[in-house]
Design a protein around this motif. Structure first.
Motif, PDB file in Angstrom:
ATOM      1  N   ASP A 124      -7.821  -1.067  -3.300  1.00 12.35           N
ATOM      2  CA  ASP A 124      -7.373  -0.159  -4.357  1.00 12.35           C
ATOM      3  C   ASP A 124      -7.181  -0.949  -5.644  1.00 12.35           C
ATOM      4  O   ASP A 124      -6.699  -2.089  -5.618  1.00 12.35           O
ATOM      5  N   ILE A 125      -7.545  -0.363  -6.766  1.00 10.84           N
ATOM      6  CA  ILE A 125      -7.450  -1.049  -8.051  1.00 10.84           C
ATOM      7  C   ILE A 125      -6.002  -1.291  -8.470  1.00 10.84           C
ATOM      8  O   ILE A 125      -5.729  -2.176  -9.289  1.00 10.84           O
ATOM      9  N   GLY A 126      -5.069  -0.529  -7.889  1.00 12.56           N
ATOM     10  CA  GLY A 126      -3.669  -0.654  -8.277  1.00 12.56           C
ATOM     11  C   GLY A 126      -3.352   0.210  -9.489  1.00 12.56           C
ATOM     12  O   GLY A 126      -4.185   0.975  -9.971  1.00 12.56           O
ATOM     13  N   LEU A 147       5.042  -6.230  -0.650  1.00 10.92           N
ATOM     14  CA  LEU A 147       5.716  -5.844   0.591  1.00 10.92           C
ATOM     15  C   LEU A 147       6.321  -7.056   1.287  1.00 10.92           C
ATOM     16  O   LEU A 147       5.763  -8.151   1.239  1.00 10.92           O
ATOM     17  N   THR A 148       7.434  -6.838   1.950  1.00 14.25           N
ATOM     18  CA  THR A 148       7.994  -7.886   2.802  1.00 14.25           C
ATOM     19  C   THR A 148       7.232  -7.900   4.126  1.00 14.25           C
ATOM     20  O   THR A 148       6.551  -6.916   4.485  1.00 14.25           O
ATOM     21  N   GLU A 182       1.979   6.400  15.982  1.00 10.27           N
ATOM     22  CA  GLU A 182       1.337   7.682  15.644  1.00 10.27           C
ATOM     23  C   GLU A 182       0.153   7.502  14.695  1.00 10.27           C
ATOM     24  O   GLU A 182      -0.660   8.417  14.546  1.00 10.27           O
ATOM     25  N   LEU A 183       0.052   6.356  14.060  1.00  8.05           N
ATOM     26  CA  LEU A 183      -1.026   6.111  13.100  1.00  8.05           C
ATOM     27  C   LEU A 183      -2.167   5.322  13.740  1.00  8.05           C
ATOM     28  O   LEU A 183      -1.918   4.365  14.474  1.00  8.05           O
ATOM     29  N   ASN A 184      -3.407   5.744  13.441  1.00 11.70           N
ATOM     30  CA  ASN A 184      -4.532   4.913  13.875  1.00 11.70           C
ATOM     31  C   ASN A 184      -4.704   3.767  12.878  1.00 11.70           C
ATOM     32  O   ASN A 184      -3.984   3.669  11.886  1.00 11.70           O
ATOM     33  N   LEU A 185      -5.681   2.909  13.113  1.00 10.53           N
ATOM     34  CA  LEU A 185      -5.800   1.697  12.297  1.00 10.53           C
ATOM     35  C   LEU A 185      -6.126   2.024  10.835  1.00 10.53           C
ATOM     36  O   LEU A 185      -5.573   1.408   9.917  1.00 10.53           O
ATOM     37  N   ASP A 186      -7.003   2.997  10.603  1.00 11.59           N
ATOM     38  CA  ASP A 186      -7.315   3.405   9.229  1.00 11.59           C
ATOM     39  C   ASP A 186      -6.071   3.921   8.518  1.00 11.59           C
ATOM     40  O   ASP A 186      -5.838   3.614   7.338  1.00 11.59           O
ATOM     41  N   GLU A 187      -5.272   4.699   9.219  1.00  7.44           N
ATOM     42  CA  GLU A 187      -4.055   5.255   8.619  1.00  7.44           C
ATOM     43  C   GLU A 187      -3.020   4.165   8.338  1.00  7.44           C
ATOM     44  O   GLU A 187      -2.285   4.242   7.349  1.00  7.44           O
ATOM     45  N   LYS A 188      -2.983   3.146   9.178  1.00  6.51           N
ATOM     46  CA  LYS A 188      -2.074   2.020   8.922  1.00  6.51           C
ATOM     47  C   LYS A 188      -2.501   1.272   7.660  1.00  6.51           C
ATOM     48  O   LYS A 188      -1.662   0.878   6.845  1.00  6.51           O
ATOM     49  N   ALA A 189      -3.807   1.059   7.508  1.00  9.10           N
ATOM     50  CA  ALA A 189      -4.309   0.404   6.296  1.00  9.10           C
ATOM     51  C   ALA A 189      -3.975   1.238   5.062  1.00  9.10           C
ATOM     52  O   ALA A 189      -3.521   0.704   4.032  1.00  9.10           O
ATOM     53  N   ASP A 190      -4.181   2.540   5.159  1.00  3.83           N
ATOM     54  CA  ASP A 190      -3.833   3.443   4.046  1.00  3.83           C
ATOM     55  C   ASP A 190      -2.346   3.366   3.714  1.00  3.83           C
ATOM     56  O   ASP A 190      -1.959   3.331   2.541  1.00  3.83           O
ATOM     57  N   GLU A 213      -0.533   2.345   0.224  1.00  6.23           N
ATOM     58  CA  GLU A 213       0.390   3.297  -0.420  1.00  6.23           C
ATOM     59  C   GLU A 213       1.741   2.649  -0.706  1.00  6.23           C
ATOM     60  O   GLU A 213       2.334   2.851  -1.781  1.00  6.23           O
ATOM     61  N   LEU A 214       2.240   1.866   0.237  1.00  8.73           N
ATOM     62  CA  LEU A 214       3.528   1.195   0.057  1.00  8.73           C
ATOM     63  C   LEU A 214       3.463   0.192  -1.093  1.00  8.73           C
ATOM     64  O   LEU A 214       4.408   0.077  -1.887  1.00  8.73           O
ATOM     65  N   ALA A 215       2.347  -0.541  -1.192  1.00  4.05           N
ATOM     66  CA  ALA A 215       2.181  -1.504  -2.285  1.00  4.05           C
ATOM     67  C   ALA A 215       2.098  -0.794  -3.634  1.00  4.05           C
ATOM     68  O   ALA A 215       2.658  -1.250  -4.631  1.00  4.05           O
ATOM     69  N   LEU A 216       1.426   0.342  -3.678  1.00  2.00           N
ATOM     70  CA  LEU A 216       1.348   1.139  -4.908  1.00  2.00           C
ATOM     71  C   LEU A 216       2.733   1.657  -5.284  1.00  2.00           C
ATOM     72  O   LEU A 216       3.132   1.622  -6.444  1.00  2.00           O
TER      73      LEU A 216
END
Length: 251
Positions: free
Chosen positions: A8-10, A200-201, A213-221, A225-228
């Motif tokens: 993501d560009i940020g 992120l820590t 509950e999250l698959n690997l793609d959702e974890k990456a997303d 999102e947390l970094a944004l």
């Protein structure tokens, strides 16, 4: 092997200078790399793209039965080859003068992973609910911490925390850190640019990676999102690789 790759560009940057690649070779070896470019207008994304392409080209014929000592040497040579390509481009073109990039890369075999890196992009491994950092930042601030001049807490907010002591492509000769780590069923590898690790820590990363509950793609997303949400003041790139036991059995 299950993989996820997000960039993501940020919220601040005008260009995404991060590049990443994940691929499974015909031999069964998995290659992954994250590169975070630098060097001003258009130069950073050129450096990171060149590094990723040179790395992949150097390793595309790696065999699954390669012994570990040879694999370490192959990893080192692939990154040094990428250094040569970026350095040559920077030397021959004025608009690319002083461009460079970080790299963190992985070569995954049946029971071991080879990790190579230059700069402050990082690799982490999650096993049994514990997250272990596999790389050491090549930064001025990290040197100050190691020498006892500042604390880790001071380092996190230091005004010069992004100053690298080592990068790919800025010098003709560069030292590559390469290590071997065990790689077994259910291990998870995270490669990321500092756009994630500065926001992120490690506790937040681990907490996200453990959400069943999250698959690997959702974890990456979710990591992006947390970094944004934390500010997103840099490009953010995340590569996840899960040594999935169920898939291995089905395969």
């Amino acid at each position: 092997m299950i993989t996820a790759n997000r960039s993501d560009i940020g919220r601040i940057r005008l260009v995404n200078e991060d590049r990443a690649s994940v691929e499974l070779l015909d031999s069964g070896v998995t290659l992954a790399i994250v590169a975070d470019g630098m060097g001003g207008h258009q130069a950073g994304d050129v450096a990171s793209q060149l590094a990723v392409e040179a790395f992949r080209e150097a390793l595309c014929h790696t065999a699954a039965e390669t012994d570990i000592d040879s694999a370490k040497q192959v990893m080192r040579q692939a990154i040094l080859q990428a250094n040569e390509v970026v350095y040559d481009m920077a030397s021959q073109n004025e608009q690319y003068h002083n461009m460079g990039t970080t790299v963190v890369a992985a070569m995954l075999f049946a029971e071991q992973a080879i990790i190579g890196h230059i700069g402050d992009s990082r690799a982490y491994k999650m096993r049994d609910s514990a997250l272990t950092r596999l790389t050491e930042d090549h930064t001025l601030v990290n040197e100050l911490v190691k020498n006892g001049q500042i604390s880790p807490e001071e380092a996190a907010n230091h005004p010069r925390r992004n100053v690298l002591t080592r990068a790919l492509g800025t010098d003709q000769q560069v030292e590559v850190d390469v290590r071997v780590v065990p790689w077994k069923a259910e291990d998870l590898l995270l490669l990321c640019s500092d756009g994630l690790s500065n926001m992120l820590t490690e506790e937040q990363m681990l907490e996200t990676l453990q959400i069943e509950e999250l698959n690997l793609d959702e974890k990456a997303d979710r990591l992006v999102e947390l970094a944004l949400h934390a500010g997103g003041d840099d490009n953010i790139t995340v590569v996840l690789l899960h040594n999935d036991a169920v898939m291995e059995q089905e395969g």
